[in-house]
Design a protein around this motif. Structure first.
Motif: not given
Length: 432
Positions: A132-138, A346-353, A367-379
């Motif tokens: 029912d919502r976007a799942m960009p990191d599924l 660590l539980e994932s090799v995905d930095a954002a997750a 504090r991590t609401n603004s994470l955007n996988s296409s913008k590494p600087e947000t990490l």
């Protein structure tokens, strides 16, 4: 007598054949693994569970998505509807063919537990997941070992599709696996794997070497293998004044902890994510300077686990650094200290997750609401914000360290090519 070139070649080939044959892959044998941990649920072991049950996709060592039980996938523009095509000719350990209908139940239970409402439509070899919502990191979420596809029966609660199947399971004590002859990617070299839990014996073919204050005398010819750092030791607090916590962070001298307590097998941590995962951890490195804090406060207490001698030694070292900076910090085994020492694997090799998970554990998911996988600087910005909260002090990154017997072959290559945090036992072989 001189030999012609072709004769020398033939002779050298005959002489080299026995040596080469000794290292060629071959089938058979039982691998014995000794682990100090004593987990009571197979599914909770990120190292062993992937040998038995598999996910739709997986992350390789570079953090890239690779097909596993799913060979292809598509999504709608809103990233709410995902369609997965299952790999054909895959069998569960009881011989039942994998299809969408028998893959859906375990997957639906795991997804609903984490994300709430999700609708799964199963037809043939196709799974459709509707959110029912976007799942960009599924895809990253589906690579988690908690998202494995498995079935249950009266005889076994874990019937997977992996290279090994469960033969016997004594929770907290012993797990025996046997090779799955009909594994879709090819039978593993080993016939069986015996895993003993809750032991520090070094008599197995493979055994983990926990960090401790004492140096172990290992058997001769044992080679030591260390993974990339996979665990963070940190101090956390939600009650100490931010200024005082910042002063404590500056006072901690990590070099003796790395060189002496961890026997140079660990890395100093100044950020939450290690360099290999984020790519920018070096930006957080600051020189430790034991300056005297101008702030004055009552004595602080530092909690550490009562049964962990390694963490106790770190707590005592931190308390010594704190005293030099004019901060009274008393180590205690009580869990109610004003400062707590934590160990976060660590539980994932995905930095954002991974950063999102740490933020949630710190009670600051916003504090991590603004994470955007296409913008590494947000990490980087999100991690910087978590550190600036002065509620967490990273101290040390730890790898997993194993002793490997001489009869075990292809260990290093198998672990390097595995990706994730699982022990890849399907690509190794042992001498008789």
């Amino acid at each position: 007598m001189r030999l012609h070139a072709w004769a020398w070649l033939a002779l050298s080939s005959l002489l080299a054949a026995p040596l080469a044959g000794a290292t060629l892959p071959h089938y058979g044998g039982t691998l014995t693994v000794e682990l100090s941990s004593a987990w009571t649920s197979i599914e909770s072991s990120t190292a062993i569970a992937p040998l038995i049950a598999e996910t739709l996709v997986r992350l390789n060592e570079k953090g890239e998505i690779e097909p596993l039980l799913a060979t292809a996938w598509q999504r709608d523009p809103d990233r709410k509807r995902w369609r997965f095509s299952l790999r054909p000719k895959v069998l569960f350990h009881d011989g039942e063919p994998l299809n969408a209908a028998n893959a859906a139940p375990s997957l639906a239970a795991a997804l609903k537990k984490k994300f709430g409402d999700v609708n799964i439509t199963a037809g043939g070899q196709t799974l459709v997941l509707q959110f029912d919502r976007a799942m960009p990191d599924l895809l990253t979420e589906l690579s988690d070992t908690r998202m494995t596809v498995f079935r249950s029966s009266e005889k076994s609660s874990l019937i997977g599709t992996g290279p090994f199947r469960v033969t016997t399971w004594e929770p907290g004590h012993k797990l025996t696996l046997t090779a799955f002859e009909d594994y879709w990617a090819g039978r593993p070299f080993l016939d069986a794997v015996t895993i003993n839990l809750g032991t520090t014996r070094d008599t197995g073919d493979v055994f983990d070497i926990p960090f401790s204050q004492t140096r172990r005398v290992l058997p001769e010819r044992i080679r030591i293998w260390s993974s990339r750092v996979r665990e963070l030791i940190a101090l956390v607090s939600d009650s100490v004044q931010p200024g005082m916590f910042e002063a404590l962070a500056l006072a901690i001298d990590r070099a003796p902890i790395v060189n002496v307590l961890a026997q140079r097998r660990a890395e100093a941590a100044f950020g939450l994510l290690p360099q290999w995962l984020s790519g920018y951890a070096f930006l957080f490195v600051v020189p430790e300077k034991p300056t005297v804090s101008p702030l004055r406060t009552g004595p602080l207490t530092l909690s550490y686990p009562a049964n962990d001698a390694f963490e106790r030694s770190i707590a005592e070292r931190v308390a010594l650094n704190a005293r030099d900076a004019g901060i009274i910090l008393q180590p205690t085994q009580s869990p109610n200290g004003s400062v707590r020492m934590v160990r976060w694997p660590l539980e994932s090799v995905d930095a954002a997750a991974e950063l999102s998970r740490i933020a949630t554990m710190l009670g600051m998911p916003d504090r991590t609401n603004s994470l955007n996988s296409s913008k590494p600087e947000t990490l980087y910005d999100a991690e910087h914000a978590l550190l600036d909260s002065h509620r967490v002090i990273p101290i040390l990154y730890l790898p997993e360290v194993y002793g490997v017997a001489p009869r075990v072959h292809n260990w290093e290559a198998a672990q390097k090519n595995g990706g994730g945090f699982a022990l890849r036992l399907d690509n190794i072989w042992v001498d008789p």
